[in-house]
Design a protein around this motif. Structure first.
Motif, PDB file in Angstrom:
ATOM      1  N   ARG A 253      31.509  13.545   9.519  1.00 26.58           N
ATOM      2  CA  ARG A 253      30.164  13.304  10.060  1.00 26.58           C
ATOM      3  C   ARG A 253      29.385  14.615  10.219  1.00 26.58           C
ATOM      4  O   ARG A 253      28.161  14.631  10.157  1.00 26.58           O
ATOM      5  CB  ARG A 253      30.255  12.655  11.454  1.00 26.58           C
ATOM      6  CG  ARG A 253      30.673  11.188  11.462  1.00 26.58           C
ATOM      7  CD  ARG A 253      30.439  10.617  12.864  1.00 26.58           C
ATOM      8  NE  ARG A 253      30.912   9.263  13.083  1.00 26.58           N
ATOM      9  CZ  ARG A 253      30.255   8.149  12.730  1.00 26.58           C
ATOM     10  NH1 ARG A 253      29.067   8.247  12.126  1.00 26.58           N
ATOM     11  NH2 ARG A 253      30.746   6.964  12.993  1.00 26.58           N
ATOM     12  N   ARG A 254      30.076  15.724  10.452  1.00 22.79           N
ATOM     13  CA  ARG A 254      29.421  16.994  10.773  1.00 22.79           C
ATOM     14  C   ARG A 254      29.409  18.004   9.634  1.00 22.79           C
ATOM     15  O   ARG A 254      29.045  19.165   9.844  1.00 22.79           O
ATOM     16  CB  ARG A 254      30.127  17.647  11.972  1.00 22.79           C
ATOM     17  CG  ARG A 254      29.953  16.894  13.270  1.00 22.79           C
ATOM     18  CD  ARG A 254      30.879  17.456  14.337  1.00 22.79           C
ATOM     19  NE  ARG A 254      30.940  16.590  15.499  1.00 22.79           N
ATOM     20  CZ  ARG A 254      30.171  16.738  16.593  1.00 22.79           C
ATOM     21  NH1 ARG A 254      29.315  17.717  16.662  1.00 22.79           N
ATOM     22  NH2 ARG A 254      30.287  15.900  17.603  1.00 22.79           N
ATOM     23  N   GLY A 255      29.866  17.588   8.442  1.00 21.34           N
ATOM     24  CA  GLY A 255      29.895  18.546   7.342  1.00 21.34           C
ATOM     25  C   GLY A 255      30.972  19.591   7.491  1.00 21.34           C
ATOM     26  O   GLY A 255      30.840  20.711   7.012  1.00 21.34           O
ATOM     27  N   LEU A 256      32.058  19.238   8.185  1.00 18.94           N
ATOM     28  CA  LEU A 256      33.149  20.185   8.398  1.00 18.94           C
ATOM     29  C   LEU A 256      34.370  19.842   7.539  1.00 18.94           C
ATOM     30  O   LEU A 256      35.490  20.274   7.820  1.00 18.94           O
ATOM     31  CB  LEU A 256      33.548  20.215   9.882  1.00 18.94           C
ATOM     32  CG  LEU A 256      32.498  20.804  10.839  1.00 18.94           C
ATOM     33  CD1 LEU A 256      32.869  20.513  12.294  1.00 18.94           C
ATOM     34  CD2 LEU A 256      32.348  22.309  10.626  1.00 18.94           C
ATOM     35  N   ARG A 257      34.157  19.002   6.506  1.00 18.09           N
ATOM     36  CA  ARG A 257      35.210  18.726   5.547  1.00 18.09           C
ATOM     37  C   ARG A 257      34.569  18.754   4.158  1.00 18.09           C
ATOM     38  O   ARG A 257      33.379  18.444   4.023  1.00 18.09           O
ATOM     39  CB  ARG A 257      35.849  17.351   5.866  1.00 18.09           C
ATOM     40  CG  ARG A 257      37.220  17.213   5.275  1.00 18.09           C
ATOM     41  CD  ARG A 257      38.045  16.025   5.718  1.00 18.09           C
ATOM     42  NE  ARG A 257      39.274  16.076   4.915  1.00 18.09           N
ATOM     43  CZ  ARG A 257      40.281  15.223   4.987  1.00 18.09           C
ATOM     44  NH1 ARG A 257      40.245  14.248   5.851  1.00 18.09           N
ATOM     45  NH2 ARG A 257      41.344  15.353   4.203  1.00 18.09           N
ATOM     46  N   SER A 258      35.349  19.081   3.138  1.00 17.73           N
ATOM     47  CA  SER A 258      34.779  19.349   1.824  1.00 17.73           C
ATOM     48  C   SER A 258      33.873  18.220   1.327  1.00 17.73           C
ATOM     49  O   SER A 258      32.797  18.461   0.778  1.00 17.73           O
ATOM     50  CB  SER A 258      35.914  19.584   0.820  1.00 17.73           C
ATOM     51  OG  SER A 258      35.403  19.853  -0.465  1.00 17.73           O
ATOM     52  N   ASP A 259      34.285  16.987   1.539  1.00 16.04           N
ATOM     53  CA  ASP A 259      33.615  15.832   0.935  1.00 16.04           C
ATOM     54  C   ASP A 259      32.175  15.638   1.394  1.00 16.04           C
ATOM     55  O   ASP A 259      31.391  14.965   0.737  1.00 16.04           O
ATOM     56  CB  ASP A 259      34.435  14.571   1.244  1.00 16.04           C
ATOM     57  CG  ASP A 259      35.915  14.807   1.009  1.00 16.04           C
ATOM     58  OD1 ASP A 259      36.390  14.534  -0.088  1.00 16.04           O
ATOM     59  OD2 ASP A 259      36.591  15.313   1.933  1.00 16.04           O
ATOM     60  N   THR A 260      31.833  16.174   2.548  1.00 15.84           N
ATOM     61  CA  THR A 260      30.462  16.040   3.060  1.00 15.84           C
ATOM     62  C   THR A 260      29.936  17.405   3.471  1.00 15.84           C
ATOM     63  O   THR A 260      29.142  17.524   4.408  1.00 15.84           O
ATOM     64  CB  THR A 260      30.428  15.098   4.283  1.00 15.84           C
ATOM     65  OG1 THR A 260      31.294  15.651   5.296  1.00 15.84           O
ATOM     66  CG2 THR A 260      30.885  13.698   3.946  1.00 15.84           C
TER      67      THR A 260
ATOM     68  N   ILE C  58      45.209  24.227  11.458  1.00 20.01           N
ATOM     69  CA  ILE C  58      44.277  23.336  12.167  1.00 20.01           C
ATOM     70  C   ILE C  58      43.315  22.831  11.085  1.00 20.01           C
ATOM     71  O   ILE C  58      42.364  23.525  10.718  1.00 20.01           O
ATOM     72  CB  ILE C  58      43.547  24.100  13.293  1.00 20.01           C
ATOM     73  CG1 ILE C  58      44.549  24.622  14.336  1.00 20.01           C
ATOM     74  CG2 ILE C  58      42.472  23.240  13.945  1.00 20.01           C
ATOM     75  CD1 ILE C  58      45.246  23.557  15.156  1.00 20.01           C
ATOM     76  N   GLY C  59      43.582  21.642  10.570  1.00 20.03           N
ATOM     77  CA  GLY C  59      43.034  21.143   9.295  1.00 20.03           C
ATOM     78  C   GLY C  59      41.525  21.215   9.128  1.00 20.03           C
ATOM     79  O   GLY C  59      40.769  21.074  10.086  1.00 20.03           O
ATOM     80  N   PHE C  60      41.114  21.392   7.887  1.00 19.15           N
ATOM     81  CA  PHE C  60      39.700  21.466   7.464  1.00 19.15           C
ATOM     82  C   PHE C  60      38.862  22.252   8.495  1.00 19.15           C
ATOM     83  O   PHE C  60      39.274  23.320   8.910  1.00 19.15           O
ATOM     84  CB  PHE C  60      39.091  20.074   7.212  1.00 19.15           C
ATOM     85  CG  PHE C  60      40.014  18.903   7.381  1.00 19.15           C
ATOM     86  CD1 PHE C  60      41.064  18.699   6.487  1.00 19.15           C
ATOM     87  CD2 PHE C  60      39.854  18.006   8.434  1.00 19.15           C
ATOM     88  CE1 PHE C  60      41.925  17.610   6.639  1.00 19.15           C
ATOM     89  CE2 PHE C  60      40.701  16.921   8.586  1.00 19.15           C
ATOM     90  CZ  PHE C  60      41.736  16.732   7.702  1.00 19.15           C
ATOM     91  N   GLY C  61      37.708  21.653   8.926  1.00 20.66           N
ATOM     92  CA  GLY C  61      36.859  22.357   9.891  1.00 20.66           C
ATOM     93  C   GLY C  61      36.969  21.775  11.281  1.00 20.66           C
ATOM     94  O   GLY C  61      36.010  21.794  12.051  1.00 20.66           O
ATOM     95  N   THR C  62      38.170  21.269  11.660  1.00 20.49           N
ATOM     96  CA  THR C  62      38.295  20.598  12.960  1.00 20.49           C
ATOM     97  C   THR C  62      38.304  21.556  14.152  1.00 20.49           C
ATOM     98  O   THR C  62      38.160  21.114  15.295  1.00 20.49           O
ATOM     99  CB  THR C  62      39.595  19.757  13.036  1.00 20.49           C
ATOM    100  OG1 THR C  62      40.715  20.609  12.781  1.00 20.49           O
ATOM    101  CG2 THR C  62      39.582  18.637  12.002  1.00 20.49           C
ATOM    102  N   THR C  63      38.457  22.856  13.908  1.00 19.80           N
ATOM    103  CA  THR C  63      38.561  23.832  15.004  1.00 19.80           C
ATOM    104  C   THR C  63      37.512  23.625  16.098  1.00 19.80           C
ATOM    105  O   THR C  63      37.858  23.550  17.286  1.00 19.80           O
ATOM    106  CB  THR C  63      38.507  25.266  14.444  1.00 19.80           C
ATOM    107  OG1 THR C  63      39.678  25.480  13.641  1.00 19.80           O
ATOM    108  CG2 THR C  63      38.461  26.314  15.547  1.00 19.80           C
ATOM    109  N   PRO C  64      36.219  23.501  15.766  1.00 13.83           N
ATOM    110  CA  PRO C  64      35.221  23.381  16.838  1.00 13.83           C
ATOM    111  C   PRO C  64      35.190  22.012  17.511  1.00 13.83           C
ATOM    112  O   PRO C  64      34.449  21.841  18.476  1.00 13.83           O
ATOM    113  CB  PRO C  64      33.894  23.652  16.126  1.00 13.83           C
ATOM    114  CG  PRO C  64      34.153  23.312  14.700  1.00 13.83           C
ATOM    115  CD  PRO C  64      35.588  23.620  14.437  1.00 13.83           C
ATOM    116  N   LEU C  65      35.977  21.049  17.027  1.00 19.16           N
ATOM    117  CA  LEU C  65      35.973  19.730  17.667  1.00 19.16           C
ATOM    118  C   LEU C  65      36.803  19.707  18.945  1.00 19.16           C
ATOM    119  O   LEU C  65      36.638  18.837  19.794  1.00 19.16           O
ATOM    120  CB  LEU C  65      36.501  18.661  16.701  1.00 19.16           C
ATOM    121  CG  LEU C  65      35.726  18.465  15.391  1.00 19.16           C
ATOM    122  CD1 LEU C  65      36.381  17.373  14.555  1.00 19.16           C
ATOM    123  CD2 LEU C  65      34.269  18.111  15.666  1.00 19.16           C
TER     124      LEU C  65
END
Lengths: 266, 266, 266
Positions: A253-260, C58-65
């Motif tokens: 949802r936040r653009g924090l994974r490659s697909d989005t 800590i997978g993908f961009g989940t750090t700030p979550l």
């Protein structure tokens, strides 16, 4: 736990958060399917993910399988974390089939549920009874979610019927209408046997609905979440999310994974 | 936690429970495969699901991977909750291959296991040695489960051999005979490469066995559980169930999920 | 918890352990992908599996979550258990795309990360900037892992480019180079759409690399782990392992599961 400080701790993260509202949300809702989590796992989920969960479903008819005290504790914790919680629609369908509807509503209110799902995934449900169940839910002080779609493998959507159902359910008092995709997300509703979205049908539904934001799309698979986020925007309502996929979905949802990845730049 | 009160809290639930016996069960047993749960997860499993679990397997050869104290604690908790607990058959097969059978039985008795699985999924096992292992298990005070079937991809069942194995194993002292399906449930035993049940074989086995209730069917996939529940009744013995699927399986057994909705009405 | 006593408690287990080094390892490293574990699940993982985990992402961009306090606690626990911990490469790619690289390194150092992943799975990254990121990582006191491979479905490997990337990355200060396989392990890198390993490519890479031990292969699926263990030996570095698969992988490494039963006898 300084929940309030999360996401604000660094300028780097200002952009990705811009696309996301806070609870209580009117869009971008996430619904979790709970298949029997114990208290440690439930506390983990709340501590990591409460801000990202709007609604939680005690899946199918599992409600009576819990020790009463443990279930009550889960419902209480959900309430404290501003998460609506409802039994899976199948449990109400069991009550309908057994002629125990008033008992059902007494029971779930006493247990501490804050919401109810009115569905006909397995049974047939006349419009009159469907309306009555919606009204009973509201009269019991519950938020009412209805569901469109059969659970049988190979079930598809009758777009006109769906449009009419959404219209009347909302008129009668439903907050959102869920579109059935089961736990698997395959061979049911808008998803084909491989879990791929039937593009034409989706477009048809969304273009004809006066308010597509009234829909909560069950989308258990990652590819389905990505598809709907790209097609309908990052604040689409998504449901039947497994507890261990909440951080993945929130990243999407936040653009924090490659697909989005392009999302925050919009 | 008022475990005793669960399921009794409301007349609505009288019917669905009617189809289900309580522990210690003689049929309708559920066996969980544990791939390395820690203590919090294990406590969650017991608190939510102890009444629905009859047997737990410390999967494959994972037994020696645990810190000894932690494993002993798990075995103790299982015992307190009337759940039989055994190491995966592969661990005994390692002992056989290393000529360490007496050590094996000393070890698992000291650790606190209450059951043992005698299998030849990977090694070849002569009938004489198979009998000896069954006897050693019983002499060590353990409940003995044997297993029929190879783990190799594409392995199928020789019905005559299976019937003979079940007959002799039970004569020798085995409580139940497990049918191999691995963790995946694909390309092995009664399941084809897509996990679908080979109908003819199943029918052939069940119709020729003097007591089909002596079989515990490994069935890790939901579709397999539904298939066997419908074919053999809601009190069939099922195994290799993932811990997070116990509530789903118990719902299926009780007609609390769409796929077996008709169960309590029978 | 007598961690030190595990694996030593019985002569039976002498052989299977012989093939396995202890931490800090120079080969046979295992990297876990963490998709948002809470504290109870994280403690479970450490108590059961700390000796078998070398690195955690800590997978993908989940750090700030995460709530900041909770994330800091996880990083602290990882450090106490001699597990290197890094944010997923996508998080650094977000920082690059937003022109926030110095902020990124300040942030992750303050949070307590001990490692960093430099990748271009989604963005394009010039060699100059790639070198700069490696140097910044090392200057910040972090262990640097780089990654080769795009995340796009259908991405394949350019063997010559990979060989050059590994060579230069290591020269510049990278400890290991990860080969991209995502969370799914399908349709990316050395794996085809069904998750099967492209044998020829693997052979080509391994035979031409001066030190194949510098590679950490992402291999989330069991079949992929088995394939690589058989092809490259039980002390190959493997990554993107789900937390619940650590005991299975460790069993595979030690010949305690059917698929690699022959391992300790070698």
């Amino acid at each position: 736990m300084d929940v309030t400080s999360r996401l604000e701790w660094h300028p780097l993260l200002k952009d990705p958060t811009a696309c996301r509202s806070v609870k209580p949300r009117t869009s971008g809702k996430t619904m979790v399917m709970d298949k029997g989590m114990g208290l440690h796992a439930f506390e983990d989920l709340l501590q990591t993910s409460a801000p990202y969960i709007d609604l939680l479903k005690i899946g199918f008819g599992t409600t009576p399988l819990y020790p009463t005290g443990l279930l009550k504790r889960k419902l209480e914790l959900a309430r404290q974390n501003q998460i609506a919680i409802m039994p899976g629609g199948t449990f109400l369908e069991v009550a309908v089939a057994q002629g125990a509807v008033p008992d059902f509503f007494d029971t779930i209110r006493l247990l501490g549920f804050s919401a109810v799902e009115v569905s006909d995934g397995t049974i047939e449900l006349e419009r009159n009874l469907r309306n009555e169940l919606i009204h009973r839910g509201r009269d019991s002080g519950l938020t009412v979610f209805t569901e469109y779609g059969k659970k049988l493998w190979g079930s598809t959507i009758d777009v006109e019927q769906l449009l009419e159902t959404v219209l009347i359910d909302v008129q009668q008092g439903a907050t959102l209408v869920t579109i059935e995709a089961r736990e698997s997300g395959t061979g049911v509703g808008i998803f084909d046997a491989n879990g791929l979205c039937r593009d034409e049908e989706l477009h048809c539904i969304v273009s004809q609905l006066p308010d597509p934001g009234r829909i909560l799309w069950e989308a258990p698979q990652k590819q389905q979440q990505i598809y709907l986020l790209k097609a309908l925007g990052s604040s689409v309502n998504l449901g039947n999310i497994a507890p261990h996929d909440i951080y993945s979905l929130e990243s999407l949802r936040r653009g924090l994974r490659s697909d989005t990845f392009q999302f925050p730049q919009k």
